[in-house]
Design a protein around this motif. Structure first.
Motif, PDB file in Angstrom:
ATOM      1  N   SER A   1     -24.350 -12.186 -10.205  1.00 55.53           N
ATOM      2  CA  SER A   1     -24.485 -13.781 -10.247  1.00 55.53           C
ATOM      3  C   SER A   1     -23.880 -14.308 -11.536  1.00 55.53           C
ATOM      4  N   LYS A   2     -23.691 -13.808 -12.620  1.00 54.58           N
ATOM      5  CA  LYS A   2     -23.310 -14.129 -13.871  1.00 54.58           C
ATOM      6  C   LYS A   2     -21.665 -13.936 -14.067  1.00 54.58           C
ATOM      7  N   GLY A   3     -21.139 -13.287 -13.176  1.00 57.12           N
ATOM      8  CA  GLY A   3     -19.763 -12.865 -13.166  1.00 57.12           C
ATOM      9  C   GLY A   3     -19.497 -11.718 -13.955  1.00 57.12           C
ATOM     10  N   ASN A   4     -20.611 -10.991 -14.065  1.00 58.40           N
ATOM     11  CA  ASN A   4     -20.347  -9.615 -14.976  1.00 58.40           C
ATOM     12  C   ASN A   4     -20.011  -8.438 -13.715  1.00 58.40           C
ATOM     13  N   SER A   5     -18.988  -7.714 -14.196  1.00 58.03           N
ATOM     14  CA  SER A   5     -18.427  -6.504 -13.285  1.00 58.03           C
ATOM     15  C   SER A   5     -19.627  -5.756 -13.014  1.00 58.03           C
ATOM     16  N   GLN A   6     -19.975  -5.401 -11.954  1.00 54.58           N
ATOM     17  CA  GLN A   6     -21.073  -4.073 -11.412  1.00 54.58           C
ATOM     18  C   GLN A   6     -20.426  -3.147 -11.054  1.00 54.58           C
ATOM     19  N   LEU A   7     -19.323  -3.245 -10.038  1.00 54.31           N
ATOM     20  CA  LEU A   7     -18.804  -1.999  -9.311  1.00 54.31           C
ATOM     21  C   LEU A   7     -17.338  -1.951  -9.388  1.00 54.31           C
ATOM     22  N   TYR A   8     -16.875  -0.904  -9.845  1.00 46.56           N
ATOM     23  CA  TYR A   8     -15.530  -0.784  -9.960  1.00 46.56           C
ATOM     24  C   TYR A   8     -14.824   0.284  -8.871  1.00 46.56           C
ATOM     25  N   LYS A   9     -13.453   0.043  -8.459  1.00 41.63           N
ATOM     26  CA  LYS A   9     -12.810   1.051  -7.830  1.00 41.63           C
ATOM     27  C   LYS A   9     -11.473   1.647  -8.417  1.00 41.63           C
ATOM     28  N   MET A  10     -11.841   2.907  -8.494  1.00 41.37           N
ATOM     29  CA  MET A  10     -10.282   3.481  -9.379  1.00 41.37           C
ATOM     30  C   MET A  10      -9.461   4.072  -8.227  1.00 41.37           C
ATOM     31  N   VAL A  11      -8.280   3.734  -8.271  1.00 43.24           N
ATOM     32  CA  VAL A  11      -7.209   4.209  -7.277  1.00 43.24           C
ATOM     33  C   VAL A  11      -6.208   4.970  -7.966  1.00 43.24           C
ATOM     34  N   ILE A  12      -5.629   6.107  -7.566  1.00 40.20           N
ATOM     35  CA  ILE A  12      -4.594   6.938  -8.112  1.00 40.20           C
ATOM     36  C   ILE A  12      -3.378   7.105  -7.127  1.00 40.20           C
ATOM     37  N   ASN A  13      -2.393   6.540  -7.086  1.00 39.24           N
ATOM     38  CA  ASN A  13      -1.521   6.774  -6.081  1.00 39.24           C
ATOM     39  C   ASN A  13      -0.320   7.605  -6.736  1.00 39.24           C
ATOM     40  N   VAL A  14       0.143   8.639  -6.189  1.00 43.82           N
ATOM     41  CA  VAL A  14       1.405   9.436  -6.412  1.00 43.82           C
ATOM     42  C   VAL A  14       2.484   9.586  -5.375  1.00 43.82           C
ATOM     43  N   SER A  15       3.718   9.405  -5.619  1.00 41.28           N
ATOM     44  CA  SER A  15       4.766   9.464  -4.730  1.00 41.28           C
ATOM     45  C   SER A  15       5.537  10.761  -5.358  1.00 41.28           C
ATOM     46  N   VAL A  16       5.923  11.621  -4.316  1.00 42.56           N
ATOM     47  CA  VAL A  16       7.071  12.801  -4.735  1.00 42.56           C
ATOM     48  C   VAL A  16       7.998  12.589  -3.769  1.00 42.56           C
ATOM     49  N   THR A  17       9.235  12.847  -4.438  1.00 40.08           N
ATOM     50  CA  THR A  17      10.556  12.701  -3.533  1.00 40.08           C
ATOM     51  C   THR A  17      10.910  14.025  -3.615  1.00 40.08           C
ATOM     52  N   ILE A  18      11.250  14.884  -2.709  1.00 40.34           N
ATOM     53  CA  ILE A  18      11.607  16.258  -2.671  1.00 40.34           C
ATOM     54  C   ILE A  18      13.111  16.193  -2.353  1.00 40.34           C
ATOM     55  N   ILE A  19      14.123  16.837  -3.119  1.00 44.66           N
ATOM     56  CA  ILE A  19      15.578  16.651  -3.241  1.00 44.66           C
ATOM     57  C   ILE A  19      15.929  18.104  -3.317  1.00 44.66           C
ATOM     58  N   SER A  20      16.886  18.341  -2.163  1.00 45.97           N
ATOM     59  CA  SER A  20      17.630  19.662  -2.184  1.00 45.97           C
ATOM     60  C   SER A  20      19.045  19.437  -1.967  1.00 45.97           C
ATOM     61  N   ASP A  21      19.778  20.022  -2.717  1.00 44.78           N
ATOM     62  CA  ASP A  21      21.302  19.665  -2.552  1.00 44.78           C
ATOM     63  C   ASP A  21      21.607  18.295  -2.551  1.00 44.78           C
ATOM     64  N   GLN A  22      21.109  17.464  -3.517  1.00 43.89           N
ATOM     65  CA  GLN A  22      21.426  16.265  -3.771  1.00 43.89           C
ATOM     66  C   GLN A  22      21.089  15.213  -2.760  1.00 43.89           C
ATOM     67  N   LYS A  23      20.079  15.844  -1.780  1.00 41.61           N
ATOM     68  CA  LYS A  23      19.786  14.880  -0.523  1.00 41.61           C
ATOM     69  C   LYS A  23      18.301  14.927  -0.687  1.00 41.61           C
ATOM     70  N   ILE A  24      17.637  13.794  -0.225  1.00 41.54           N
ATOM     71  CA  ILE A  24      16.356  13.610  -0.146  1.00 41.54           C
ATOM     72  C   ILE A  24      15.805  14.377   1.424  1.00 41.54           C
ATOM     73  N   ILE A  25      14.833  15.334   0.811  1.00 40.48           N
ATOM     74  CA  ILE A  25      14.409  15.948   2.293  1.00 40.48           C
ATOM     75  C   ILE A  25      13.156  15.308   2.610  1.00 40.48           C
ATOM     76  N   LYS A  26      12.373  15.156   1.730  1.00 37.91           N
ATOM     77  CA  LYS A  26      11.092  14.471   2.184  1.00 37.91           C
ATOM     78  C   LYS A  26      10.581  13.648   1.068  1.00 37.91           C
ATOM     79  N   LYS A  27       9.490  12.648   1.538  1.00 37.97           N
ATOM     80  CA  LYS A  27       9.005  11.832   0.478  1.00 37.97           C
ATOM     81  C   LYS A  27       7.499  11.952   0.821  1.00 37.97           C
ATOM     82  N   ILE A  28       6.714  12.152   0.008  1.00 41.32           N
ATOM     83  CA  ILE A  28       5.395  12.537   0.242  1.00 41.32           C
ATOM     84  C   ILE A  28       4.592  11.306  -0.594  1.00 41.32           C
ATOM     85  N   ASP A  29       3.725  10.520  -0.217  1.00 35.64           N
ATOM     86  CA  ASP A  29       2.815   9.508  -0.758  1.00 35.64           C
ATOM     87  C   ASP A  29       1.356   9.951  -0.669  1.00 35.64           C
ATOM     88  N   LEU A  30       0.674  10.025  -1.629  1.00 34.60           N
ATOM     89  CA  LEU A  30      -0.938  10.269  -1.806  1.00 34.60           C
ATOM     90  C   LEU A  30      -1.714   9.287  -2.365  1.00 34.60           C
TER      91      LEU A  30
END
Length: 91
Positions: A21-50
């Protein structure tokens, strides 16, 4: 055997999801995002977002809170790493 190049980008975000009620933080959420691009022969094979997240409470003891945040971050990174390894095995 094929050779792959992985381009990895990551982002950590901590947001306040609850305040008292005083505006002080009580609960937090930590979020980690990772994006991986897989390349073979200079072409993007797949993109993975976690993404992994975890909610945690604020603490008056800032030292222990910072230690706890480091543990949370390490655990989230480990989860993402395990999932990425599983997904890379099927290539």
């Amino acid at each position: 055997k094929k050779q792959y190049t992985l381009k990895v980008s990551s982002k950590k975000n901590i947001e306040v999801i609850s305040r008292d009620s005083k505006g002080n933080s009580q609960l937090y959420k930590m979020v980690i995002n990772v994006s991986v691009t897989i390349i073979s022969d200079q072409k993007i094979i797949k993109k993975i977002d976690l993404q992994e997240s975890f909610n945690y409470s604020n603490s008056k003891n800032k030292f222990s809170l910072n230690q706890y945040k480091k543990e949370i971050e390490e655990n989230l990174i480990n989860k993402i790493s395990e999932e990425l390894i599983l997904r890379l095995q099927i290539l």
